[in-house]
Motif scaffolding. Sequence first.
Motif, PDB file in Angstrom:
ATOM      1  N   SER A  43       2.063  -4.346 -14.288  1.00 25.62           N
ATOM      2  CA  SER A  43       2.675  -3.720 -13.119  1.00 25.62           C
ATOM      3  C   SER A  43       3.420  -4.776 -12.324  1.00 25.62           C
ATOM      4  N   LEU A  44       4.480  -4.365 -11.649  1.00 28.50           N
ATOM      5  CA  LEU A  44       5.117  -5.227 -10.678  1.00 28.50           C
ATOM      6  C   LEU A  44       4.257  -5.273  -9.423  1.00 28.50           C
ATOM      7  N   HIS A  45       4.480  -6.310  -8.612  1.00 31.75           N
ATOM      8  CA  HIS A  45       3.723  -6.412  -7.356  1.00 31.75           C
ATOM      9  C   HIS A  45       4.682  -6.435  -6.181  1.00 31.75           C
ATOM     10  N   ILE A  46       4.147  -6.568  -4.995  1.00 32.83           N
ATOM     11  CA  ILE A  46       4.949  -6.411  -3.785  1.00 32.83           C
ATOM     12  C   ILE A  46       6.068  -7.447  -3.684  1.00 32.83           C
ATOM     13  N   GLY A  47       5.882  -8.623  -4.278  1.00 34.08           N
ATOM     14  CA  GLY A  47       6.936  -9.623  -4.263  1.00 34.08           C
ATOM     15  C   GLY A  47       8.172  -9.186  -5.027  1.00 34.08           C
ATOM     16  N   GLY A 233      -6.264  -9.013  -2.008  1.00 37.96           N
ATOM     17  CA  GLY A 233      -5.679  -9.569  -3.222  1.00 37.96           C
ATOM     18  C   GLY A 233      -4.262  -9.077  -3.437  1.00 37.96           C
ATOM     19  N   THR A 234      -3.836  -9.015  -4.685  1.00 43.48           N
ATOM     20  CA  THR A 234      -2.468  -8.625  -5.013  1.00 43.48           C
ATOM     21  C   THR A 234      -2.201  -7.180  -4.607  1.00 43.48           C
ATOM     22  N   ILE A 235      -1.041  -6.960  -3.986  1.00 38.82           N
ATOM     23  CA  ILE A 235      -0.594  -5.608  -3.666  1.00 38.82           C
ATOM     24  C   ILE A 235       0.352  -5.173  -4.788  1.00 38.82           C
ATOM     25  N   TRP A 236      -0.105  -4.250  -5.623  1.00 38.52           N
ATOM     26  CA  TRP A 236       0.655  -3.815  -6.793  1.00 38.52           C
ATOM     27  C   TRP A 236       1.544  -2.625  -6.462  1.00 38.52           C
ATOM     28  N   LEU A 237       2.565  -2.388  -7.274  1.00 47.98           N
ATOM     29  CA  LEU A 237       3.423  -1.219  -7.109  1.00 47.98           C
ATOM     30  C   LEU A 237       2.950  -0.045  -7.950  1.00 47.98           C
ATOM     31  N   ASP A 238       1.930  -0.251  -8.757  1.00 49.07           N
ATOM     32  CA  ASP A 238       1.291   0.818  -9.519  1.00 49.07           C
ATOM     33  C   ASP A 238       0.255   1.481  -8.614  1.00 49.07           C
ATOM     34  N   ALA A 239       0.417   2.781  -8.365  1.00 46.06           N
ATOM     35  CA  ALA A 239      -0.485   3.492  -7.456  1.00 46.06           C
ATOM     36  C   ALA A 239      -1.913   3.537  -7.975  1.00 46.06           C
ATOM     37  N   ASN A 240      -2.113   3.313  -9.281  1.00 44.84           N
ATOM     38  CA  ASN A 240      -3.464   3.275  -9.826  1.00 44.84           C
ATOM     39  C   ASN A 240      -4.158   1.941  -9.576  1.00 44.84           C
ATOM     40  N   LYS A 241      -3.384   0.936  -9.148  1.00 34.75           N
ATOM     41  CA  LYS A 241      -3.948  -0.367  -8.817  1.00 34.75           C
ATOM     42  C   LYS A 241      -4.005  -0.576  -7.302  1.00 34.75           C
ATOM     43  N   THR A 242      -2.938  -0.183  -6.630  1.00 35.22           N
ATOM     44  CA  THR A 242      -2.869  -0.228  -5.166  1.00 35.22           C
ATOM     45  C   THR A 242      -2.347   1.129  -4.713  1.00 35.22           C
ATOM     46  N   SER A 243      -3.159   1.863  -3.989  1.00 35.07           N
ATOM     47  CA  SER A 243      -2.781   3.227  -3.613  1.00 35.07           C
ATOM     48  C   SER A 243      -1.582   3.238  -2.668  1.00 35.07           C
ATOM     49  N   GLU A 244      -0.935   4.384  -2.600  1.00 32.41           N
ATOM     50  CA  GLU A 244       0.177   4.570  -1.666  1.00 32.41           C
ATOM     51  C   GLU A 244      -0.288   4.304  -0.237  1.00 32.41           C
ATOM     52  N   TYR A 245      -1.509   4.718   0.048  1.00 29.56           N
ATOM     53  CA  TYR A 245      -2.088   4.496   1.380  1.00 29.56           C
ATOM     54  C   TYR A 245      -2.215   3.009   1.687  1.00 29.56           C
ATOM     55  N   GLU A 246      -2.732   2.233   0.734  1.00 28.16           N
ATOM     56  CA  GLU A 246      -2.928   0.804   0.972  1.00 28.16           C
ATOM     57  C   GLU A 246      -1.589   0.079   1.104  1.00 28.16           C
ATOM     58  N   LEU A 247      -0.605   0.484   0.297  1.00 27.03           N
ATOM     59  CA  LEU A 247       0.733  -0.109   0.414  1.00 27.03           C
ATOM     60  C   LEU A 247       1.315   0.176   1.789  1.00 27.03           C
ATOM     61  N   GLY A 295       6.982   0.867   6.612  1.00 25.34           N
ATOM     62  CA  GLY A 295       6.082   1.436   5.609  1.00 25.34           C
ATOM     63  C   GLY A 295       6.641   2.703   4.995  1.00 25.34           C
ATOM     64  N   GLN A 296       7.233   3.548   5.825  1.00 16.98           N
ATOM     65  CA  GLN A 296       7.836   4.789   5.331  1.00 16.98           C
ATOM     66  C   GLN A 296       8.948   4.504   4.333  1.00 16.98           C
ATOM     67  N   GLU A 297       9.834   3.568   4.673  1.00 10.36           N
ATOM     68  CA  GLU A 297      10.976   3.267   3.806  1.00 10.36           C
ATOM     69  C   GLU A 297      10.518   2.706   2.464  1.00 10.36           C
ATOM     70  N   VAL A 298       9.587   1.763   2.490  1.00 12.55           N
ATOM     71  CA  VAL A 298       9.168   1.117   1.245  1.00 12.55           C
ATOM     72  C   VAL A 298       8.351   2.063   0.372  1.00 12.55           C
ATOM     73  N   VAL A 299       7.374   2.760   0.975  1.00 12.64           N
ATOM     74  CA  VAL A 299       6.519   3.652   0.181  1.00 12.64           C
ATOM     75  C   VAL A 299       7.331   4.814  -0.382  1.00 12.64           C
ATOM     76  N   ALA A 311       0.190   9.046   1.670  1.00 13.31           N
ATOM     77  CA  ALA A 311      -0.271   7.915   2.487  1.00 13.31           C
ATOM     78  C   ALA A 311      -0.531   8.340   3.921  1.00 13.31           C
ATOM     79  N   ILE A 312       0.355   9.166   4.476  1.00 12.24           N
ATOM     80  CA  ILE A 312       0.202   9.631   5.851  1.00 12.24           C
ATOM     81  C   ILE A 312      -1.027  10.535   5.990  1.00 12.24           C
ATOM     82  N   LYS A 313      -1.205  11.422   5.034  1.00 12.71           N
ATOM     83  CA  LYS A 313      -2.355  12.336   5.078  1.00 12.71           C
ATOM     84  C   LYS A 313      -3.669  11.560   5.051  1.00 12.71           C
ATOM     85  N   ILE A 314      -3.748  10.551   4.172  1.00 16.79           N
ATOM     86  CA  ILE A 314      -4.965   9.744   4.086  1.00 16.79           C
ATOM     87  C   ILE A 314      -5.166   8.938   5.367  1.00 16.79           C
ATOM     88  N   THR A 315      -4.079   8.376   5.901  1.00 14.77           N
ATOM     89  CA  THR A 315      -4.160   7.606   7.148  1.00 14.77           C
ATOM     90  C   THR A 315      -4.731   8.458   8.270  1.00 14.77           C
TER      91      THR A 315
END
Length: 414
Positions: A43-47, A233-247, A295-299, A311-315
């Motif tokens: 997966s790609l990460h936030i960088g 740790g690493t913030i991944w772009l794969d939602a199964n590794k880092t959720s939309e909420y966490e991103l 956060g809205q733009e990136v997610v 992400a908003i619903k979970i927040t």
Amino acid sequence: MKSIIEELKQRDLLNQITNEEKLLNAQKDNAGVYCGFDPTADSLHIGHIIPLINLKRFQDFGFKPILILGGATGMIGDPSFKNTERVLLTLDKVKENVESIRKQVTKIIPSIEVVDNNEWLGKMSLIDFLRIIGKDFNLAYLLAKENIATRIEKGLSVTEFSYTMLQGYDFYQLYSTRDCRIQFGGSDQWGNITSGTDYIASKVGRENSKAAGVTFKLLTKKDGGKFGKSETGTIWLDANKTSEYELYQFFVNQDDDDVETFLKHLTTLELEEIDKILTEHKKEPFKRLAQKRLGQEVVSWVHGQEGYQKAIKITEAIFSGDIESLNESELKAICLSIPNSSSQLDLKFIDFLVSSKIASSNREARELIRDKSITIKGRNDFKEDEIIGKNFIYFGKTIIVKKGKKKYFSVKCS
């Protein structure tokens, strides 16, 4: 229409250009632009958001975006400004990572062309490499490059030493087959990028070459900290590794001092719109309007509008304490971003709290139970000897426990 150079300068992105005129001509001719990722993970990460958003930025200015995945160079590893040599991956693992990232990138930028440099480098023999590529690179030229020179004293293998030549050949391949004239990367990629422009010049003649290279400033926080570092740790772009909420939360929690730079570097929002957002933000900074918009733009860009709404619903559910309203997918997303532990079913409640490490001792567990500080499925009226059964499970074999007002734990039961 303003030039891509003006856009990069106004966003304070630009670091170096080999030739401004060639870059402007490439924009005029709607030529290709590329950057490359070595598939070191599945997966790609936030960088990686920075080069990806810049591919989109160039696309908006008329360029054709191309991404090279290093199915071949990923087997070697880029030594640029690294302290130690990378651990070599197996061919099967690299192939697996390439396909995973390909799917990820084409979802984020549907119109992008993704190519694997193993298509040409993988077919090249050692003799081919020496005759076709090695002959056009002078040893003194390579040793003078900062990205190589900084590793010589610490130790640099012939394997990693060859990396910049292979990347230069990648540029030539795209230049000659896809009219790709521009390569960009972070400031640490200047040596590799100029290897490409120089190699192209050696093949077609310097006066005939239309190739140019661009580097961007590395994104850092004003306190000197590195962008992308997180306590989890690493913030991944794969939602199964880092959720939309966490991103989303990663960006919502950024400092006021950094949010303007992040809006300029990590989004394609017009600069006038960014100024309006910051003006509103400064009126009531505690509302974190700028961070929320970031956060809205990136997610939304990485995971789509559906991912942002998730992400908003979970927040909102976590803030209100009402996680019972969430579906299984949303609950699983929470579990990716909270402490995880394990325990057993059919234990007394006090023993469950200690075995899952929610409480550090029986004494703390008793206090939590007495003060009704533990909530599971909306309940907080537990007894010490109450048995933890299947009725406590949220999904699978997972129990989600709220401790106090804000802390959540995910407990996998056996």
